[in-house]
Design a protein around this motif. Structure first.
Motif, mmCIF file in Angstrom:
data_model
loop_
_atom_site.group_PDB
_atom_site.id
_atom_site.type_symbol
_atom_site.label_atom_id
_atom_site.label_comp_id
_atom_site.label_asym_id
_atom_site.label_seq_id
_atom_site.Cartn_x
_atom_site.Cartn_y
_atom_site.Cartn_z
ATOM 1 N N GLU A 1 0.701 -1.243 -0.075
ATOM 2 C CA GLU A 1 -0.172 0.079 0.212
ATOM 3 C C GLU A 1 1.087 1.247 0.013
ATOM 4 O OE1 GLU A 1 -3.731 -0.017 1.319
ATOM 5 O OE2 GLU A 1 -3.793 2.189 2.056
ATOM 6 N N TYR A 2 0.806 2.040 -1.067
ATOM 7 C CA TYR A 2 1.398 3.380 -1.189
ATOM 8 C C TYR A 2 0.485 4.157 -1.396
ATOM 9 C CZ TYR A 2 6.036 0.849 -1.777
ATOM 10 O OH TYR A 2 7.260 0.154 -1.929
ATOM 11 N N HIS A 3 0.536 5.314 -0.514
ATOM 12 C CA HIS A 3 -0.235 6.487 -0.684
ATOM 13 C C HIS A 3 -1.790 6.203 -0.856
ATOM 14 C CE1 HIS A 3 3.070 8.951 -0.540
ATOM 15 N NE2 HIS A 3 3.648 8.830 -1.608
ATOM 16 N N GLY A 4 -2.347 5.181 -0.131
ATOM 17 C CA GLY A 4 -3.750 5.042 0.112
ATOM 18 C C GLY A 4 -4.277 4.093 -1.122
ATOM 19 N N GLY B 1 -2.141 -8.027 -0.217
ATOM 20 C CA GLY B 1 -1.689 -6.540 0.025
ATOM 21 C C GLY B 1 -0.813 -6.352 1.297
ATOM 22 N N VAL B 2 0.207 -5.635 1.654
ATOM 23 C CA VAL B 2 0.948 -5.393 2.729
ATOM 24 C C VAL B 2 0.981 -3.816 2.938
ATOM 25 C CG1 VAL B 2 2.416 -7.460 2.465
ATOM 26 C CG2 VAL B 2 3.384 -5.322 1.793
ATOM 27 N N ALA B 3 0.834 -3.645 4.299
ATOM 28 C CA ALA B 3 0.921 -2.112 4.547
ATOM 29 C C ALA B 3 1.608 -1.800 5.740
ATOM 30 C CB ALA B 3 -0.455 -1.550 4.718
ATOM 31 N N ILE C 1 -4.079 0.201 9.700
ATOM 32 C CA ILE C 1 -5.392 -0.125 8.758
ATOM 33 C C ILE C 1 -5.215 -1.303 7.664
ATOM 34 C CG2 ILE C 1 -7.079 0.712 7.571
ATOM 35 C CD1 ILE C 1 -6.831 3.284 8.932
ATOM 36 N N GLY C 2 -4.019 -1.760 7.410
ATOM 37 C CA GLY C 2 -3.943 -2.523 6.385
ATOM 38 C C GLY C 2 -3.746 -2.180 4.845
#
Ligand code: FMN
Length: 200
Positions: A83-86, A114-116, A120-121
């Motif tokens: 996850e980059y910039h939402g 997906g990884v963040a 929130i993930g």
């Protein structure tokens, strides 16, 4: 007539080229789970090794053609993004844009991961990615897997420190293999039987 089981070939695409990235660590777990099945082989696509270019800037060149060949031959796809910039990463989008228009992903089952770094993930990136992959015509499997706080959940060597997360990440591969076995393999078996009948 007896027919051999069709070989399941999965492609695992990593949407991060950041050195030491966590997306590839999560994807490696999913790929490992799939490889545990004796009829499954997995090809990992690390975009850093592919010299891909954005569409219109060389994105229709030789690396794109090769990538389309490899992904086009796959029975199913594991697609992992940070996850980059939402949203999902630009690298993930560039890979998608290198897969042709129409895309070789059309009609292929895809399991999303997906990884963040955040708590929130990767919820937003997975929603966006689902939308784009559906638009392309891929069969996006339900239940995408999101890993929150990824730097705390994986160590730098790629070991997953949380058994629950490891189970969910591995499950993203199991789900794909199960779908392929239930929905794609019967068709492949029929095609193979028809070919064998025509040759005999
Ligand atoms: C350009 C950039 C934007 C990011 N934006 C978010 C974000 O919107 N939400 C979040 O939870 N983490 C964000 N992060 C952190 C990443 O999710 C984190 O670095 C994670 O490790 C996944 O990326 P990796 O596979 O490249 O390691 C961002 C990181 C970068 C480099």
């Amino acid at each position: 007539m007896t027919s051999s089981k069709p070989d399941i070939h999965l492609v695992a695409i990593c949407g991060s080229v950041r050195p030491g990235n966590y997306t590839s660590k999560a994807l490696a777990l999913a790929a490992d789970e799939a490889r545990a099945q004796d009829d499954v082989r997995v090809t990992v696509i690390d975009p850093a090794e592919w010299s891909l270019q954005p569409a219109g800037m060389g994105g229709d060149g030789e690396p794109a053609a090769r990538l389309q060949e490899v992904v086009g031959e796959a029975t199913g796809v594991l697609l992992a993004t940070p996850e980059y910039h939402g949203s999902f990463s630009g690298v993930t989008k560039m890979v998608l844009e290198n897969l042709g228009f129409p895309s070789v992903l059309a009609s292929k089952p895809i399991s999303l991961l997906g990884v963040a770094g955040g708590a929130i993930g990767a919820i937003k990136s997975l929603e966006h990615l689902r939308s784009v992959c559906s638009h392309i015509g891929a069969i996006v499997l339900p239940g995408p897997v999101s890993v929150a706080n990824v730097q705390k959940v994986f160590d730098e060597q790629g070991k997953c420190l949380d058994p629950g997360t490891e189970k969910r990440v591995r499950g993203s591969a199991t789900k794909l293999v199960d779908y392929v076995r239930g929905h794609i393999c019967p068709r492949l078996c029929l095609e193979q039987m028809a070919r064998e009948a025509a040759e005999s």
